[in-house]
Motif scaffolding. Structure first.
Motif, PDB file in Angstrom:
ATOM      1  N   LEU A 110       3.302  -0.357   4.297  1.00 53.32           N
ATOM      2  CA  LEU A 110       2.508   0.853   4.494  1.00 53.32           C
ATOM      3  C   LEU A 110       3.437   2.068   4.506  1.00 53.32           C
ATOM      4  O   LEU A 110       3.230   3.024   5.244  1.00 53.32           O
ATOM      5  CB  LEU A 110       1.730   0.757   5.810  1.00 53.32           C
ATOM      6  CG  LEU A 110       0.647  -0.318   5.842  1.00 53.32           C
ATOM      7  CD1 LEU A 110       0.290  -0.702   7.268  1.00 53.32           C
ATOM      8  CD2 LEU A 110      -0.582   0.145   5.097  1.00 53.32           C
ATOM      9  N   ARG A 111       4.442   2.037   3.678  1.00 55.08           N
ATOM     10  CA  ARG A 111       5.429   3.119   3.609  1.00 55.08           C
ATOM     11  C   ARG A 111       4.785   4.367   3.018  1.00 55.08           C
ATOM     12  O   ARG A 111       4.081   4.292   2.009  1.00 55.08           O
ATOM     13  CB  ARG A 111       6.607   2.710   2.744  1.00 55.08           C
ATOM     14  CG  ARG A 111       7.416   1.587   3.325  1.00 55.08           C
ATOM     15  CD  ARG A 111       8.506   1.165   2.375  1.00 55.08           C
ATOM     16  NE  ARG A 111       9.334   0.153   2.981  1.00 55.08           N
ATOM     17  CZ  ARG A 111       9.948  -0.789   2.301  1.00 55.08           C
ATOM     18  NH1 ARG A 111       9.854  -0.842   1.000  1.00 55.08           N
ATOM     19  NH2 ARG A 111      10.689  -1.677   2.925  1.00 55.08           N
ATOM     20  N   ASP A 112       5.047   5.510   3.669  1.00 56.59           N
ATOM     21  CA  ASP A 112       4.559   6.807   3.189  1.00 56.59           C
ATOM     22  C   ASP A 112       3.036   6.856   3.042  1.00 56.59           C
ATOM     23  O   ASP A 112       2.508   7.614   2.236  1.00 56.59           O
ATOM     24  CB  ASP A 112       5.225   7.175   1.846  1.00 56.59           C
ATOM     25  CG  ASP A 112       6.732   7.262   1.969  1.00 56.59           C
ATOM     26  OD1 ASP A 112       7.201   8.017   2.832  1.00 56.59           O
ATOM     27  OD2 ASP A 112       7.432   6.561   1.205  1.00 56.59           O
ATOM     28  N   VAL A 113       2.325   6.052   3.805  1.00 57.08           N
ATOM     29  CA  VAL A 113       0.857   6.024   3.767  1.00 57.08           C
ATOM     30  C   VAL A 113       0.305   7.097   4.700  1.00 57.08           C
ATOM     31  O   VAL A 113       0.826   7.338   5.772  1.00 57.08           O
ATOM     32  CB  VAL A 113       0.343   4.623   4.176  1.00 57.08           C
ATOM     33  CG1 VAL A 113      -1.159   4.616   4.396  1.00 57.08           C
ATOM     34  CG2 VAL A 113       0.725   3.603   3.132  1.00 57.08           C
ATOM     35  N   ASP A 114      -0.774   7.741   4.282  1.00 54.98           N
ATOM     36  CA  ASP A 114      -1.445   8.730   5.119  1.00 54.98           C
ATOM     37  C   ASP A 114      -2.586   8.036   5.853  1.00 54.98           C
ATOM     38  O   ASP A 114      -3.597   7.684   5.253  1.00 54.98           O
ATOM     39  CB  ASP A 114      -1.971   9.886   4.278  1.00 54.98           C
ATOM     40  CG  ASP A 114      -2.557  11.013   5.123  1.00 54.98           C
ATOM     41  OD1 ASP A 114      -2.679  10.849   6.357  1.00 54.98           O
ATOM     42  OD2 ASP A 114      -2.893  12.048   4.536  1.00 54.98           O
ATOM     43  N   LEU A 115      -2.397   7.823   7.158  1.00 53.50           N
ATOM     44  CA  LEU A 115      -3.385   7.159   8.011  1.00 53.50           C
ATOM     45  C   LEU A 115      -4.024   8.156   8.976  1.00 53.50           C
ATOM     46  O   LEU A 115      -4.538   7.778  10.021  1.00 53.50           O
ATOM     47  CB  LEU A 115      -2.720   6.028   8.792  1.00 53.50           C
ATOM     48  CG  LEU A 115      -2.255   4.833   7.954  1.00 53.50           C
ATOM     49  CD1 LEU A 115      -1.225   4.010   8.702  1.00 53.50           C
ATOM     50  CD2 LEU A 115      -3.450   3.987   7.560  1.00 53.50           C
ATOM     51  N   THR A 116      -4.034   9.430   8.613  1.00 54.76           N
ATOM     52  CA  THR A 116      -4.610  10.468   9.458  1.00 54.76           C
ATOM     53  C   THR A 116      -6.045  10.105   9.846  1.00 54.76           C
ATOM     54  O   THR A 116      -6.886   9.850   8.977  1.00 54.76           O
ATOM     55  CB  THR A 116      -4.603  11.830   8.731  1.00 54.76           C
ATOM     56  OG1 THR A 116      -3.251  12.155   8.404  1.00 54.76           O
ATOM     57  CG2 THR A 116      -5.207  12.925   9.585  1.00 54.76           C
ATOM     58  N   LEU A 161       0.833  -1.204   0.000  1.00 54.21           N
ATOM     59  CA  LEU A 161       0.000   0.000   0.000  1.00 54.21           C
ATOM     60  C   LEU A 161       0.869   1.258   0.000  1.00 54.21           C
ATOM     61  O   LEU A 161       0.423   2.324   0.416  1.00 54.21           O
ATOM     62  CB  LEU A 161      -0.907  -0.009   1.236  1.00 54.21           C
ATOM     63  CG  LEU A 161      -2.004  -1.051   1.191  1.00 54.21           C
ATOM     64  CD1 LEU A 161      -2.106  -1.807   2.487  1.00 54.21           C
ATOM     65  CD2 LEU A 161      -3.320  -0.389   0.873  1.00 54.21           C
ATOM     66  N   THR A 162       2.084   1.160  -0.476  1.00 49.83           N
ATOM     67  CA  THR A 162       3.011   2.289  -0.464  1.00 49.83           C
ATOM     68  C   THR A 162       2.376   3.531  -1.082  1.00 49.83           C
ATOM     69  O   THR A 162       1.828   3.479  -2.180  1.00 49.83           O
ATOM     70  CB  THR A 162       4.308   1.935  -1.221  1.00 49.83           C
ATOM     71  OG1 THR A 162       4.910   0.803  -0.588  1.00 49.83           O
ATOM     72  CG2 THR A 162       5.285   3.092  -1.242  1.00 49.83           C
ATOM     73  N   GLY A 163       2.432   4.635  -0.325  1.00 51.00           N
ATOM     74  CA  GLY A 163       1.939   5.919  -0.820  1.00 51.00           C
ATOM     75  C   GLY A 163       0.435   6.060  -0.881  1.00 51.00           C
ATOM     76  O   GLY A 163      -0.081   7.055  -1.390  1.00 51.00           O
ATOM     77  N   ALA A 164      -0.301   5.089  -0.355  1.00 54.89           N
ATOM     78  CA  ALA A 164      -1.768   5.153  -0.405  1.00 54.89           C
ATOM     79  C   ALA A 164      -2.303   6.207   0.559  1.00 54.89           C
ATOM     80  O   ALA A 164      -1.683   6.536   1.559  1.00 54.89           O
ATOM     81  CB  ALA A 164      -2.367   3.792  -0.051  1.00 54.89           C
ATOM     82  N   SER A 165      -3.465   6.742   0.248  1.00 54.85           N
ATOM     83  CA  SER A 165      -4.154   7.657   1.150  1.00 54.85           C
ATOM     84  C   SER A 165      -5.259   6.873   1.836  1.00 54.85           C
ATOM     85  O   SER A 165      -6.200   6.411   1.182  1.00 54.85           O
ATOM     86  CB  SER A 165      -4.745   8.840   0.387  1.00 54.85           C
ATOM     87  OG  SER A 165      -5.439   9.681   1.297  1.00 54.85           O
ATOM     88  N   MET A 166      -5.118   6.693   3.157  1.00 53.89           N
ATOM     89  CA  MET A 166      -6.087   5.919   3.937  1.00 53.89           C
ATOM     90  C   MET A 166      -6.655   6.780   5.067  1.00 53.89           C
ATOM     91  O   MET A 166      -6.980   6.287   6.128  1.00 53.89           O
ATOM     92  CB  MET A 166      -5.418   4.652   4.466  1.00 53.89           C
ATOM     93  CG  MET A 166      -4.901   3.754   3.371  1.00 53.89           C
ATOM     94  SD  MET A 166      -4.104   2.255   3.979  1.00 53.89           S
ATOM     95  CE  MET A 166      -5.528   1.305   4.483  1.00 53.89           C
ATOM     96  N   ARG A 167      -6.786   8.069   4.799  1.00 52.17           N
ATOM     97  CA  ARG A 167      -7.323   8.989   5.794  1.00 52.17           C
ATOM     98  C   ARG A 167      -8.716   8.525   6.222  1.00 52.17           C
ATOM     99  O   ARG A 167      -9.561   8.225   5.394  1.00 52.17           O
ATOM    100  CB  ARG A 167      -7.399  10.401   5.232  1.00 52.17           C
ATOM    101  CG  ARG A 167      -6.045  10.987   4.872  1.00 52.17           C
ATOM    102  CD  ARG A 167      -6.169  12.304   4.125  1.00 52.17           C
ATOM    103  NE  ARG A 167      -6.756  13.346   4.946  1.00 52.17           N
ATOM    104  CZ  ARG A 167      -6.075  14.144   5.758  1.00 52.17           C
ATOM    105  NH1 ARG A 167      -4.764  14.007   5.853  1.00 52.17           N
ATOM    106  NH2 ARG A 167      -6.682  15.065   6.468  1.00 52.17           N
ATOM    107  N   HIS A 168      -8.909   8.457   7.529  1.00 54.40           N
ATOM    108  CA  HIS A 168     -10.204   8.110   8.134  1.00 54.40           C
ATOM    109  C   HIS A 168     -10.729   6.729   7.705  1.00 54.40           C
ATOM    110  O   HIS A 168     -11.933   6.479   7.778  1.00 54.40           O
ATOM    111  CB  HIS A 168     -11.240   9.200   7.865  1.00 54.40           C
ATOM    112  CG  HIS A 168     -10.767  10.546   8.307  1.00 54.40           C
ATOM    113  ND1 HIS A 168     -10.688  10.901   9.630  1.00 54.40           N
ATOM    114  CD2 HIS A 168     -10.298  11.596   7.598  1.00 54.40           C
ATOM    115  CE1 HIS A 168     -10.202  12.129   9.717  1.00 54.40           C
ATOM    116  NE2 HIS A 168      -9.946  12.571   8.507  1.00 54.40           N
ATOM    117  N   ALA A 169      -9.835   5.847   7.268  1.00 56.45           N
ATOM    118  CA  ALA A 169     -10.236   4.481   6.917  1.00 56.45           C
ATOM    119  C   ALA A 169     -10.632   3.723   8.182  1.00 56.45           C
ATOM    120  O   ALA A 169     -10.120   3.981   9.268  1.00 56.45           O
ATOM    121  CB  ALA A 169      -9.101   3.759   6.199  1.00 56.45           C
ATOM    122  N   LYS A 170     -11.540   2.791   8.055  1.00 57.26           N
ATOM    123  CA  LYS A 170     -11.995   1.938   9.152  1.00 57.26           C
ATOM    124  C   LYS A 170     -11.320   0.583   8.991  1.00 57.26           C
ATOM    125  O   LYS A 170     -11.666  -0.186   8.109  1.00 57.26           O
ATOM    126  CB  LYS A 170     -13.521   1.773   9.118  1.00 57.26           C
ATOM    127  CG  LYS A 170     -14.290   3.080   9.043  1.00 57.26           C
ATOM    128  CD  LYS A 170     -14.141   3.897  10.296  1.00 57.26           C
ATOM    129  CE  LYS A 170     -14.987   5.142  10.227  1.00 57.26           C
ATOM    130  NZ  LYS A 170     -14.288   6.359  10.555  1.00 57.26           N
TER     131      LYS A 170
END
Length: 186
Positions: free
Chosen positions: A121-127, A101-110
């Motif tokens: 999960l490198r460089d992933v946005d998990l905000t 999932l490198t570089g994926a945007s997972m903001r507010h994912a459940k």
């Protein structure tokens, strides 16, 4: 194995579908129902998956051992979701072992209770993501953004957290034994 690259599958009902090894590059799967789908070895590079429901889906590569997961093994792993948009996606209880999932945007994912063991999960946005009770054994979160993420009860054994700012992360009852954090920089 089929080629659905670039397909418009917004809101599609793919419940329980067998999409093993399918090319889904740059596919629009916004709000698609992928619950229980078999997605082993599929390629979601740059796919749009915001709001997709992937609960109880299987994205793992069967027959692969999670022991000694290293850089050489990563390319042989499960599905590729490089730079995929998974904002707000529902992956609670999903099996996403050894995916990239490198570089994926997972903001507010459940992601409650999801199995992300061995996943890149490198460089992933998990905000703001909810990763409560998530299994991140041997996962790589190098330089991931985890601001406001919730990891209560998560398993972080052998997880690489290099370059991750843990200051705003909720880690109540998380098992971080043997987690790897070499530097102190965020």
């Amino acid at each position: 194995n089929c080629d659905l690259g670039g397909a418009q599958l917004e809101g599609a009902d793919l419940y329980g579908a067998d999409l093993t090894g399918t090319n889904l590059k740059a596919t629009n799967c916004l709000k698609a129902d992928l619950r229980g789908a078999q997605l082993k070895g599929s390629d979601f590079t740059e796919a749009l998956l915001s709001g997709a429901d992937m609960r109880s889906g299987s994205l793992m590569m069967t027959g692969d051992s999670l022991d000694d997961v290293g850089d050489d093994d990563a390319e042989l792993a499960g599905p590729r979701l490089l730079r995929a948009n998974l904002e707000g996606a529902r992956l609670s209880g999903a099996i996403v072992r050894k995916a990239d999932l490198t570089g994926a945007s997972m903001r507010h994912a459940k992601l409650e209770g999801a199995d992300l063991s061995g996943t890149q999960l490198r460089d992933v946005d998990l905000t703001g993501a909810d990763m409560s009770r998530c299994d991140l054994t041997n996962a790589r979160l190098d330089r991931a953004t985890v601001s406001g993420a919730k990891m209560d009860g998560a398993v972080l054994k052998g997880t690489n957290l290099i370059g991750v700012d843990l200051s705003s992360l909720a880690l109540l009852n998380a098992d971080a034994s043997a987690a790897v954090r070499v530097d102190d920089s965020p």
